[in-house]
Design a protein around this motif. Structure first.
Motif, PDB file in Angstrom:
ATOM      1  N   ILE B  71      48.248  47.980  45.332  1.00 37.22           N
ATOM      2  CA  ILE B  71      47.851  49.284  44.781  1.00 37.22           C
ATOM      3  C   ILE B  71      47.885  49.237  43.250  1.00 37.22           C
ATOM      4  O   ILE B  71      46.939  49.651  42.577  1.00 37.22           O
ATOM      5  N   LEU B  72      48.968  48.668  42.704  1.00 31.72           N
ATOM      6  CA  LEU B  72      49.085  48.580  41.244  1.00 31.72           C
ATOM      7  C   LEU B  72      47.984  47.701  40.657  1.00 31.72           C
ATOM      8  O   LEU B  72      47.394  48.015  39.617  1.00 31.72           O
ATOM      9  N   ALA B  73      47.701  46.583  41.343  1.00 30.46           N
ATOM     10  CA  ALA B  73      46.686  45.650  40.827  1.00 30.46           C
ATOM     11  C   ALA B  73      45.314  46.315  40.804  1.00 30.46           C
ATOM     12  O   ALA B  73      44.554  46.177  39.839  1.00 30.46           O
ATOM     13  N   LEU B  74      44.983  47.079  41.851  1.00 28.44           N
ATOM     14  CA  LEU B  74      43.682  47.757  41.890  1.00 28.44           C
ATOM     15  C   LEU B  74      43.612  48.825  40.813  1.00 28.44           C
ATOM     16  O   LEU B  74      42.584  49.027  40.175  1.00 28.44           O
ATOM     17  N   TRP B  75      44.723  49.510  40.648  1.00 25.20           N
ATOM     18  CA  TRP B  75      44.822  50.558  39.646  1.00 25.20           C
ATOM     19  C   TRP B  75      44.456  50.006  38.263  1.00 25.20           C
ATOM     20  O   TRP B  75      43.886  50.672  37.425  1.00 25.20           O
ATOM     21  N   THR B  76      44.796  48.737  38.032  1.00 27.21           N
ATOM     22  CA  THR B  76      44.472  48.067  36.778  1.00 27.21           C
ATOM     23  C   THR B  76      43.078  47.455  36.822  1.00 27.21           C
ATOM     24  O   THR B  76      42.323  47.537  35.863  1.00 27.21           O
ATOM     25  N   GLN B 143      54.775  39.536  41.402  1.00 27.62           N
ATOM     26  CA  GLN B 143      53.522  39.468  42.163  1.00 27.62           C
ATOM     27  C   GLN B 143      52.383  40.098  41.369  1.00 27.62           C
ATOM     28  O   GLN B 143      51.280  39.553  41.286  1.00 27.62           O
ATOM     29  N   TYR B 144      52.684  41.255  40.764  1.00 28.29           N
ATOM     30  CA  TYR B 144      51.662  41.972  39.989  1.00 28.29           C
ATOM     31  C   TYR B 144      51.162  41.108  38.829  1.00 28.29           C
ATOM     32  O   TYR B 144      49.960  41.001  38.581  1.00 28.29           O
ATOM     33  N   ALA B 145      52.114  40.462  38.126  1.00 28.44           N
ATOM     34  CA  ALA B 145      51.750  39.693  36.927  1.00 28.44           C
ATOM     35  C   ALA B 145      50.761  38.590  37.253  1.00 28.44           C
ATOM     36  O   ALA B 145      49.868  38.289  36.460  1.00 28.44           O
ATOM     37  N   VAL B 146      50.891  37.980  38.422  1.00 26.02           N
ATOM     38  CA  VAL B 146      50.012  36.867  38.762  1.00 26.02           C
ATOM     39  C   VAL B 146      48.717  37.346  39.435  1.00 26.02           C
ATOM     40  O   VAL B 146      47.617  36.924  39.069  1.00 26.02           O
ATOM     41  N   THR B 147      48.855  38.258  40.410  1.00 24.62           N
ATOM     42  CA  THR B 147      47.697  38.559  41.266  1.00 24.62           C
ATOM     43  C   THR B 147      46.679  39.483  40.603  1.00 24.62           C
ATOM     44  O   THR B 147      45.501  39.446  40.960  1.00 24.62           O
ATOM     45  N   THR B 148      47.117  40.307  39.650  1.00 28.06           N
ATOM     46  CA  THR B 148      46.180  41.255  39.046  1.00 28.06           C
ATOM     47  C   THR B 148      45.002  40.540  38.389  1.00 28.06           C
ATOM     48  O   THR B 148      43.876  41.029  38.416  1.00 28.06           O
ATOM     49  N   ALA B 149      45.273  39.359  37.822  1.00 31.32           N
ATOM     50  CA  ALA B 149      44.193  38.606  37.175  1.00 31.32           C
ATOM     51  C   ALA B 149      43.073  38.301  38.171  1.00 31.32           C
ATOM     52  O   ALA B 149      41.888  38.372  37.830  1.00 31.32           O
ATOM     53  N   ALA B 151      42.415  40.108  40.897  1.00 36.25           N
ATOM     54  CA  ALA B 151      41.774  41.381  41.235  1.00 36.25           C
ATOM     55  C   ALA B 151      40.786  41.789  40.139  1.00 36.25           C
ATOM     56  O   ALA B 151      39.680  42.254  40.424  1.00 36.25           O
ATOM     57  N   VAL B 152      41.186  41.568  38.880  1.00 37.27           N
ATOM     58  CA  VAL B 152      40.304  41.923  37.760  1.00 37.27           C
ATOM     59  C   VAL B 152      39.010  41.119  37.843  1.00 37.27           C
ATOM     60  O   VAL B 152      37.911  41.650  37.677  1.00 37.27           O
TER      61      VAL B 152
END
Lengths: 217, 271
Positions: B71-76, B143-149, B151-152
Motif C-alpha cells: 500500500i505504501l509503495a503504491l502510494w508513492t 521492504q518499502y525501501a527496496v520494493t518501491t523502486a 513499483a515506481v
C-alpha cells in the motif's frame, strides 16, 4: 467565432510565427497543410493544451489566451479519437454534461438525441474496444458536441477511415455542425474534405496562414 | 540474371532448435530447483512447521508487512511514476538516477544505510516516539525501501504507455488536470497498478538482506518467512527450512500467475 491574432508557437526547432486566422460564428473552417506544418499545434493552442509564445486566442469575442482548456467551451476531436478505454459510449457522451452538473434527465435526453443522430444507439453500452474506426470517430465527435460547445476543433477526423465511411462522416459533419450551430475548425490535408465541407479554407505553409478561398454559398 | 531464382535458403528448424536449447537450460534449471524442494519435503514436515507458533507468527508478520508495504509503495509509485512519465522538471535526471539506487545497491547495504539513518539525531528523535530499529516498523521500512523502486518503474511504464491525449480531451471537456487523472488516466492504469501491487508484494515477501541488518532476527518479533528459513537452517532444522521455502514458492507462484492472467487480459483489451 474563432480568432487567432498574431500567434507564435515554438516547439523545439519548429516555429510558427505570427499566425492569424478568423472563422466567423457558425462557419465551417478548414485548415489545410502538410504533415509537420504545425496544424495540430495550432489546434492545441486554440484548445489551451499548448501555450503560445505570443499572440491572442479569441473565442466568441472573449480573449481565452490565459484560460485553462476546460473553461474555453471547445469540443475537441484529436486525430486518434482518444476514446476513454474504461468508459461506455453512454459515459463518453454524458461525460462533459455530467461535469457541468446538468440534471440527470437532461443528460439522458442529450445522450439519446446525440446517439440517435450519430447512429450509436445500439452501442451505448459498449466500450471502445471492438468499435470500428467509423464508430469510434462518431463517439469522439459526440463526446465533443455533447455539452453544446461554441467551438468545435477537429484534427484530421477522417484520416483513418475507409472511403465509404469517410463519405458518410462528411455528410454527418455537415449536418450536425449546421444543426448544432457550432463554429468549426477542421484540420486536414485532404482537398476533397475541404471542398465538400468548407465555408472558408486556410492553408498553412512555411509557418504562415493564408486564407485562399471563400465559398459564396 | 536467371528468370527464376535457384537460391534456396536453408531450413528454419536448426535456428529454432539451437535457440530453444540455449534458452531451455534456464527453464529446466528453475523447474529442477522447484522439484528438488518438493521432493525434499513431506506433508508431515509442512504440517509440523505450520503448527509451530514462531512460524505462525512469521507467516502472519510476512502477510501483514507485505500488504502494508505494498500500500505504501503504491502510494508513492503512482504519483512518482506519473510525474516521471508525463512531466519535465529540473534535476529530473538526478531523481531518475536516485531511484535506480535501490535496484543496483546490494540489499544488505540498504539495510545498513537504514540502520545508520536511524542512529542519526533525526532517527533517534523519531525512535523516541516510535521504536523502529529491531522492531516491526523496521521490517516494513526495509521492504518499502527496496520494493518501491520496482513499483515506481512499473507505474512509470504504465503511464508512458497510456496516451496523454485522453487526459487532454478530458481537460477540454471541463476537467482540471487532477480530475482528468482520476476520471480517465487512473482507471486506464488499473492493470498497471495491479501488476505493480502484486510484484511489490511478492518482492517484499522475499526481502531478507535489509531485514537481517535493520530488523534483526528476533523470533516472535521481527521474524518474517525468509528469516525463518535462515534461522531454521542455522540450527540445522533443514526440513522446517524447506517446508517454509516451499510455502513461499507456492505463494510467489500464485502471485505471478495472477499477475500473468491480469496482464494477458489487459493485452487483449488493449487491442
Amino acid at each position: 467565432m474563432i480568432v487567432l491574432d498574431n500567434v507564435t508557437i515554438r516547439q523545439g526547432t519548429f516555429a510558427l510565427v505570427g499566425a492569424s486566422l478568423r472563422v466567423t460564428t457558425g462557419q465551417y473552417g478548414v485548415l489545410m497543410g502538410r504533415t509537420g506544418s504545425g496544424k495540430t499545434s495550432l489546434l492545441e493552442c486554440i484548445a489551451g493544451l499548448r501555450r503560445p509564445a505570443s499572440g491572442r486566442v479569441r473565442l466568441g469575442g472573449e480573449d481565452v489566451t490565459q484560460f485553462p482548456p476546460g473553461a474555453r467551451g471547445i469540443g475537441y476531436v484529436p486525430q486518434e479519437g482518444a476514446l476513454f478505454r474504461e468508459m461506455t459510449v453512454y459515459e463518453h457522451l454524458a461525460f462533459a454534461p455530467h461535469l457541468r452538473g446538468w440534471p440527470a434527465p437532461v443528460i439522458d435526453e442529450r445522450v439519446r438525441e446525440l446517439a440517435e443522430s450519430l447512429r450509436l444507439t445500439h452501442l451505448l453500452r459498449s466500450k471502445p474496444h471492438g468499435l470500428s474506426g467509423g464508430e469510434s470517430q462518431r463517439v469522439a465527435l459526440g463526446r465533443a458536441l455533447s455539452f453544446r460547445p461554441r467551438v468545435l476543433l477537429l484534427d484530421e477526423p477522417l484520416a483513418s477511415l475507409d472511403e465509404p465511411t469517410r463519405d458518410e462522416m462528411i455528410d454527418l459533419l455537415k449536418r450536425l455542425s449546421a444543426r448544432e450551430g457550432s463554429t468549426v475548425l477542421h484540420v486536414t490535408h485532404s482537398r476533397t474534405e475541404a471542398e465538400r465541407l468548407a465555408d472558408v479554407t486556410f492553408r498553412l505553409e512555411d509557418g504562415a496562414i493564408s486564407e485562399f478561398k471563400r465559398e459564396s454559398s | 540474371m536467371p528468370p527464376t531464382s535457384t537460391h534456396r535458403p536453408g531450413p528454419d528448424w536448426p535456428f529454432y532448435l539451437s535457440f530453444a536449447l540455449l534458452g531451455g537450460v534456464y527453464v529446466v534449471l528453475i523447474v529442477a530447483m522447484l522439484l528438488a524442494d518438493v521432493m525434499a519435503t513431506t506433508p508431515d514436515h509442512l504440517l509440523h512447521a505450520l503448527s509451530r507458533p514462531e512460524i505462525r507468527y512469521s507467516i502472519r508478520l510476512s502477510l501483514i508487512s507485505c500488504t502494508i508495504t505494498t500500500i505504501l509503495a503504491l502510494w508513492t509509485a503512482v504519483p512518482l511514476g506519473y510525474l516521471l512519465a508525463r512531466t519535465r522538471f529540473p534535476l529530473r535526471w538526478l531523481v531518475e538516477a536516485i531511484l535506480d539506487v535501490p535496484l543496483v545497491v546490494p540489499p544488505l547495504v540498504v539495510g545498513l544505510s537504514l540502520l545508520l539513518l536511524f542512529q542519526t539525531s533525526f532517527g533517534q528523535f523519531v525512535q523516541r516516539g516510535v521504536p523502529v530499529t529491531f522492531a516491526v516498523p523496521s521490517v516494513i521500512l526495509a521492504q518499502y525501501a527496496v520494493t518501491t523502486a520496482f513499483a515506481v518503474r512499473t507505474m512509470r511504464v504504465t503511464f508512458e504507455q497510456i496516451s496523454p491525449r485522453g487526459e487532454q480531451v478530458a481537460m477540454t471537456l471541463g476537467c482540471s488536470r487532477g480530475g482528468a487523472f482520476w476520471r480517465v488516466t487512473l482507471p486506464e492504469a488499473r492493470r498497471g497498478v495491479l501488476t505493480a501491487a502484486t510484484l511489490t508484494w511478492a518482492r517484499a515477501l522475499g526481502e531478507f538482506g535489509p531485514i537481517l541488518i535493520f530488523s534483526g532476527t528476533t523470533r516472535m518479533k521481527t521474524e518474517v518467512l525468509p528469516t525463518t528459513v535462515y534461522l531454521e537452517l542455522s540450527v540445522g532444522r533443514i526440513e522446517a527450512a524447506i517446508a517454509v521455502s516451499l510455502l513461499m514458492v507456492v505463494v510467489a507462484a500464485a502471485i505471478l500467475i495472477v499477475t500473468r492472467l491480469v496482464g494477458l487480459r489487459g493485452a487483449e483489451d488493449a487491442r
